[in-house]
Design an enzyme around this catalytic site. Sequence first.
Site, PDB file in Angstrom:
ATOM      1  N   ARG A 120       3.974   2.597  -2.571  1.00 54.43           N
ATOM      2  CA  ARG A 120       3.850   3.185  -4.058  1.00 54.43           C
ATOM      3  C   ARG A 120       4.382   2.157  -4.796  1.00 54.43           C
ATOM      4  NH1 ARG A 120       1.249   7.735  -3.668  1.00 54.43           N
ATOM      5  NH2 ARG A 120       2.309   8.764  -5.190  1.00 54.43           N
ATOM      6  N   VAL A 158       0.845  -1.082  -0.007  1.00 51.89           N
ATOM      7  CA  VAL A 158      -0.254   0.106   0.030  1.00 51.89           C
ATOM      8  C   VAL A 158       0.925   1.449  -0.035  1.00 51.89           C
ATOM      9  CG1 VAL A 158      -2.138  -1.096   1.078  1.00 51.89           C
ATOM     10  CG2 VAL A 158       0.010  -0.141   2.381  1.00 51.89           C
ATOM     11  N   GLU A 212       0.957   2.578 -13.488  1.00 55.46           N
ATOM     12  CA  GLU A 212      -0.287   2.727 -12.720  1.00 55.46           C
ATOM     13  C   GLU A 212      -0.848   4.101 -13.570  1.00 55.46           C
ATOM     14  OE1 GLU A 212      -1.496   4.551  -8.659  1.00 55.46           O
ATOM     15  OE2 GLU A 212      -0.477   2.806  -8.459  1.00 55.46           O
ATOM     16  N   HIS A 258      -5.625   1.798  -6.221  1.00 50.81           N
ATOM     17  CA  HIS A 258      -4.946   2.628  -5.518  1.00 50.81           C
ATOM     18  C   HIS A 258      -6.234   3.841  -4.744  1.00 50.81           C
ATOM     19  CE1 HIS A 258      -1.076   5.782  -5.233  1.00 50.81           C
ATOM     20  NE2 HIS A 258      -1.760   5.615  -4.080  1.00 50.81           N
ATOM     21  N   ASP A 317      -2.539  -2.475  -3.637  1.00 45.97           N
ATOM     22  CA  ASP A 317      -3.147  -1.253  -4.064  1.00 45.97           C
ATOM     23  C   ASP A 317      -2.620  -0.193  -4.832  1.00 45.97           C
ATOM     24  OD1 ASP A 317      -5.679   0.343  -3.325  1.00 45.97           O
ATOM     25  OD2 ASP A 317      -4.128   1.902  -2.373  1.00 45.97           O
TER      26      ASP A 317
END
Length: 379
Positions: free
Chosen positions: A292, A290, A321, A340, A316
């Site tokens: 980066r 969770v 991304e 995210h 997450d």
Amino acid sequence: MKALLSIFVMSFLALPATLFSDQLADEKQLLLASAVQSMVDGLGLIEADFPVSDLDNWNVPNKVVVRTFNPDQLAALQAVAPGVNIVAVSSREEAAREVADAQVLIGFCDEALLSAAPELVWVQVYSSGVERCVNAPALQGGNKILTNGQKIGSPALAEHAIALMMALARGLDVYHAGQLQGAWQRNVELGSGEFLELEGRTVLVVGLGGIGTQVAKRAHGLGMRVIATRGSRREGPEYVDYVGLADEVNTLAGQADVVINTAPLTEQTRGMFNAEFFAAMKPTAYFVSVGRGGSTVTADLIAAIESGKIAGAGLDVTDPEPLPPGHPLWNTPRVIITPHTAGRSDRSRDRLFLLVRENLRRYVAGEPLYSVVDIERGY
């Protein structure tokens, strides 16, 4: 009690100031101050060791550009900055049209906006991650101050990390796949993993900051042994069994049944979860991130799961991304992905507004701000 007080105070924030007599307004301010202190104490927010009035280019601002809050909340911001022109914008394009003569920018941070605002002194971002912001040349040179939303979403992030851990440990991802196919399948394979009882197991928290401390607290509450790493010092709360430095992470990974990444993205953490790291983990262990996405080498993670070097992952955050359609990570077995969103919650929104309001009050008064970012370190 503190949680109830905070909720009660948030209900006050939704009411127009004109509804309050002077006495009620005073009581409102006391409640707000108590809510701020409760948030600061509960999350461990750090006050800067200098007042902003010490900055050579500080003055009471004439103009503040702020990314949209609702009208009642804007009124609450105006109440702590009397006489200041507070301009609400809803997009980066609107911010670009307004920022040229602003001294404060709230809710945005990129090179184009910063370089277009020669009078800008203070930038407040809503997120905890600031890697794009700190790399902007216009933020360098020591004449600007940056604050962020560090720790504001940490309770929600921690609960999300624990949820991912428990889902993997109980094989919920495999059962859910069966549900989608309408299959009542009791005997399922978890690859190299097992159905784990978490009590007595070891979790390694990588990055014992605001999020990591909240994760550690919850994992300890489940009866887990908690070990951790942090970048610069070994201090940690009493419920963390051992705190190592960053260079110990691969060694500690071998002890863990679950590794949870809560570290910020810096030059030191970029790509740290790589083939060497995954090889150091137990084949029955799970990886949860969770932090980066850029701290994980995605190809190495996929290879580690497919080869059975680790049991699975809860993510997450990803790299790239957003994760594009057709990316192999989508179809990697024993991987749970959320887009995210781990920091989202009803209380996270309330805490963020409370922080922004308090920091604006402090800036106008020339006082020390909360959650000041070390631009050179990147967090």
